[in-house]
Design a protein around this motif. Structure first.
Motif, PDB file in Angstrom:
ATOM      1  N   ARG D  67      -9.475   7.431  23.763  1.00 19.09           N
ATOM      2  CA  ARG D  67     -10.208   7.490  22.512  1.00 19.09           C
ATOM      3  C   ARG D  67     -11.228   6.335  22.459  1.00 19.09           C
ATOM      4  O   ARG D  67     -11.135   5.373  23.216  1.00 19.09           O
ATOM      5  CB  ARG D  67      -9.265   7.351  21.309  1.00 19.09           C
ATOM      6  N   THR D  68     -12.174   6.465  21.534  1.00 20.74           N
ATOM      7  CA  THR D  68     -13.120   5.390  21.261  1.00 20.74           C
ATOM      8  C   THR D  68     -12.923   4.953  19.825  1.00 20.74           C
ATOM      9  O   THR D  68     -12.423   5.714  18.986  1.00 20.74           O
ATOM     10  CB  THR D  68     -14.576   5.861  21.484  1.00 20.74           C
ATOM     11  N   LYS D  69     -13.288   3.702  19.523  1.00 20.48           N
ATOM     12  CA  LYS D  69     -13.142   3.202  18.150  1.00 20.48           C
ATOM     13  C   LYS D  69     -14.333   2.325  17.813  1.00 20.48           C
ATOM     14  O   LYS D  69     -14.710   1.455  18.602  1.00 20.48           O
ATOM     15  CB  LYS D  69     -11.848   2.400  18.011  1.00 20.48           C
ATOM     16  N   HIS D  70     -14.931   2.557  16.656  1.00 21.64           N
ATOM     17  CA  HIS D  70     -16.025   1.714  16.191  1.00 21.64           C
ATOM     18  C   HIS D  70     -15.449   0.716  15.192  1.00 21.64           C
ATOM     19  O   HIS D  70     -15.058   1.100  14.094  1.00 21.64           O
ATOM     20  CB  HIS D  70     -17.114   2.555  15.524  1.00 21.64           C
ATOM     21  N   VAL D  71     -15.370  -0.539  15.583  1.00 27.82           N
ATOM     22  CA  VAL D  71     -14.817  -1.579  14.723  1.00 27.82           C
ATOM     23  C   VAL D  71     -15.951  -2.217  13.924  1.00 27.82           C
ATOM     24  O   VAL D  71     -16.866  -2.801  14.500  1.00 27.82           O
ATOM     25  CB  VAL D  71     -14.111  -2.668  15.563  1.00 27.82           C
ATOM     26  N   ARG D  72     -15.909  -2.083  12.618  1.00 30.68           N
ATOM     27  CA  ARG D  72     -16.917  -2.699  11.759  1.00 30.68           C
ATOM     28  C   ARG D  72     -16.426  -4.077  11.324  1.00 30.68           C
ATOM     29  O   ARG D  72     -15.391  -4.181  10.678  1.00 30.68           O
ATOM     30  CB  ARG D  72     -17.194  -1.818  10.540  1.00 30.68           C
ATOM     31  N   PHE D  73     -17.182  -5.091  11.672  1.00 36.18           N
ATOM     32  CA  PHE D  73     -16.772  -6.457  11.329  1.00 36.18           C
ATOM     33  C   PHE D  73     -16.659  -6.619   9.810  1.00 36.18           C
ATOM     34  O   PHE D  73     -15.836  -7.402   9.326  1.00 36.18           O
ATOM     35  CB  PHE D  73     -17.757  -7.467  11.915  1.00 36.18           C
ATOM     36  N   ASN D  74     -17.455  -5.855   9.077  1.00 32.58           N
ATOM     37  CA  ASN D  74     -17.378  -5.902   7.614  1.00 32.58           C
ATOM     38  C   ASN D  74     -15.996  -5.529   7.115  1.00 32.58           C
ATOM     39  O   ASN D  74     -15.576  -5.965   6.047  1.00 32.58           O
ATOM     40  CB  ASN D  74     -18.351  -4.894   6.977  1.00 32.58           C
ATOM     41  N   ASP D  75     -15.304  -4.668   7.863  1.00 38.13           N
ATOM     42  CA  ASP D  75     -14.038  -4.122   7.384  1.00 38.13           C
ATOM     43  C   ASP D  75     -12.824  -4.956   7.789  1.00 38.13           C
ATOM     44  O   ASP D  75     -11.714  -4.698   7.317  1.00 38.13           O
ATOM     45  CB  ASP D  75     -13.837  -2.698   7.939  1.00 38.13           C
ATOM     46  N   LEU D  76     -13.002  -5.932   8.685  1.00 32.32           N
ATOM     47  CA  LEU D  76     -11.860  -6.726   9.135  1.00 32.32           C
ATOM     48  C   LEU D  76     -11.279  -7.499   7.953  1.00 32.32           C
ATOM     49  O   LEU D  76     -12.007  -8.155   7.207  1.00 32.32           O
ATOM     50  CB  LEU D  76     -12.290  -7.697  10.240  1.00 32.32           C
ATOM     51  N   ALA D  77      -9.948  -7.444   7.782  1.00 32.56           N
ATOM     52  CA  ALA D  77      -9.346  -8.062   6.598  1.00 32.56           C
ATOM     53  C   ALA D  77      -8.201  -9.013   6.942  1.00 32.56           C
ATOM     54  O   ALA D  77      -7.978  -9.996   6.233  1.00 32.56           O
ATOM     55  CB  ALA D  77      -8.848  -6.971   5.646  1.00 32.56           C
ATOM     56  N   GLU D  78      -7.483  -8.724   8.022  1.00 32.74           N
ATOM     57  CA  GLU D  78      -6.336  -9.551   8.404  1.00 32.74           C
ATOM     58  C   GLU D  78      -6.601 -10.254   9.723  1.00 32.74           C
ATOM     59  O   GLU D  78      -6.989  -9.585  10.688  1.00 32.74           O
ATOM     60  CB  GLU D  78      -5.079  -8.676   8.539  1.00 32.74           C
ATOM     61  N   PRO D  79      -6.397 -11.588   9.817  1.00 26.21           N
ATOM     62  CA  PRO D  79      -5.816 -12.499   8.827  1.00 26.21           C
ATOM     63  C   PRO D  79      -6.762 -12.891   7.682  1.00 26.21           C
ATOM     64  O   PRO D  79      -6.276 -13.437   6.691  1.00 26.21           O
ATOM     65  CB  PRO D  79      -5.467 -13.749   9.663  1.00 26.21           C
ATOM     66  N   GLU D  80      -8.054 -12.624   7.760  1.00 21.14           N
ATOM     67  CA  GLU D  80      -8.938 -12.925   6.635  1.00 21.14           C
ATOM     68  C   GLU D  80     -10.255 -12.210   6.863  1.00 21.14           C
ATOM     69  O   GLU D  80     -10.566 -11.789   7.969  1.00 21.14           O
ATOM     70  CB  GLU D  80      -9.171 -14.442   6.496  1.00 21.14           C
TER      71      GLU D  80
END
Lengths: 122, 122, 122, 122
Positions: D67-80
Motif C-alpha cells: 500500500r501507499t500512504k500520504h502523511v500530511r504533516f498538518n495532521d500529525l498529533a502524537e506526541p504533539e
C-alpha cells in the motif's frame, strides 16, 4: 540514528538583481536547508562557483547537534556577499554527515516553496 | 575537494514551439546547469534522444576548471538545433567529474526557476 | 554509452477527478518520462499502488532502443484505467537499464512542467 | 519485486501559520508520500527536527503491505502537533524498505502538487 553525507553540491543558483518593486525582493529567497541529525555540531564549509570568475569562500556555517538550519544565500556576508543577477553553484563540505535540500521560497504565499530538490551527495 | 560523476541523464525535456506572443518565448529557457569543481576543464558530450527518431549529437560543451555553466537547450546549434514542440531526453558524458541539475527558468520572475531537479548520475 | 537502472519508483501520483471546466482537464497530465539509451527495446512492467486496495498491473510498456517515451498515467488502459481522484504510487521494472523522471505537465503554458523529480532507482 | 530503503530524510519543511483567509489554509498541505511494496506492514518512526529546539517524536506511522500512504504533516498529533510557521526537517526509519517522496500540494488546482522531490535515502 544518524543520516547523511559529508559532501553536497547544488549546481543551480541565482539571486535576482536589484529591485523593481517590493515583489522581486520578496521572491528572492534562495535557500539551502541543512539537517544535522548527529549529536555533534556540524561545521560546514561552503564554496560558491561562478561561470566567469574564481570561486569564493569558504563560508563557515555551523549547524548545531540535532538541529536544522536554513541558509539563505542572500544573507551570506563573509568573506563577501554573493553577487546578484549572477548564476552560481554551491559545494558544501561538512565534518559530520548532514542532509542538504535546495529550496527557493516564494514569500508571496506564506513561505511556500516554489521549487525544491535534494542536493547531490557523495 | 572535487565532487561529481561523469555520466548524467535528464529523462524529460521540452522546448515550446513557435511563438504565441512575447510570453511563451520568454518562458522557454530549458537549462542544464553543469558544475565543474576540478582543476581541469571538463569536456562534455551531450546526446539528445527522441521518441520517434535517432538520437542527435554529440554536442560538445566545455566547462572551464572551477567554473559552472548554464547550458540552454534553446541555444544548441551544432550539429543541429534541438527541435521545438518535441519531447526529448538528454545524456551527458564528461571526462572529469561534474554535477548536473535540470532547471526550467521562468524569466517573467527575474529568472526564478519554475522547476528544478538533480539529474540522474552514475 | 548506456545509462540507467532496472528498478524505479515514484511514491506520489494523483490524477484529478472529473472536470470542472476545460482547465482542470488540461492540467491533469501526470507523466513518467522513460529514457532507453541501450540498443535493445526496453520492456517495462508498471505496477500501480494505492492506499486502500490491492495494486493493479502490470501495465506493459515498450520503449524502443535509443528512444524516449512519455507515459501519461491518464492514458493507461490495460488491465484497467488508473482511478481518478485517488492517490497512487508507481513501480517500474525494466529488462534493460533506463532512466525515469516524474513530471506533471501544465498545458496552459505550452507544455511547461509544473513539477519534476527524478524517480527513485536501485 | 520490492524496492526501497529503510532510512529517509527531508531537509526542508514548513507549515504556514494561522490563516489570512481561506486560501493560505488550502495551500498548506505538506506531505510525505510513503510507498511500501513489500508483503509486510511497514512500521515507520518519524522524527521532526527544528532550528532552535530539541527534535520531537517519534511519530508512529503504519503503511500496510503493498500500500501507499500520504502523511500530511498538518495532521500529525502524537506526541504533539507540528508547530506552524516554523522551519523543520524530518527523518524516517522503517522496518522494511519503503520509498518516500516529499510533496507540497496546492489544493487550489484539484490537488496538483506545487513541488515534489524524492527524499534522501540510505
Amino acid at each position: 540514528m544518524t543520516i547523511g553525507k559529508k559532501h553536497w553540491a547544488i549546481a543551480e543558483g541565482y539571486i535576482p538583481e536589484g529591485s523593481t518593486g517590493p515583489e522581486p525582493e520578496m521572491l528572492s529567497h534562495e535557500t539551502a536547508c541543512i539537517l544535522n541529525t548527529t549529536d555533534q555540531d556540524a561545521h560546514v564549509e561552503l564554496m560558491i562557483y561562478f561561470s566567469d570568475r574564481d570561486p569564493i569562500g569558504p563560508y563557515e556555517i555551523t549547524v548545531l547537534a540535532k538541529r536544522t538550519k536554513h541558509v539563505r544565500f542572500n544573507d551570506l556576508a563573509e568573506p563577501e556577499k554573493v553577487p546578484r543577477g549572477t548564476d552560481y553553484a554551491s559545494v558544501f563540505e561538512s565534518d559530520v554527515p548532514v542532509v542538504i535540500q535546495h529550496t527557493r521560497l516564494d514569500s508571496r504565499q506564506a513561505e511556500l516553496g516554489l521549487l525544491s530538490t535534494m542536493a547531490y551527495s557523495e
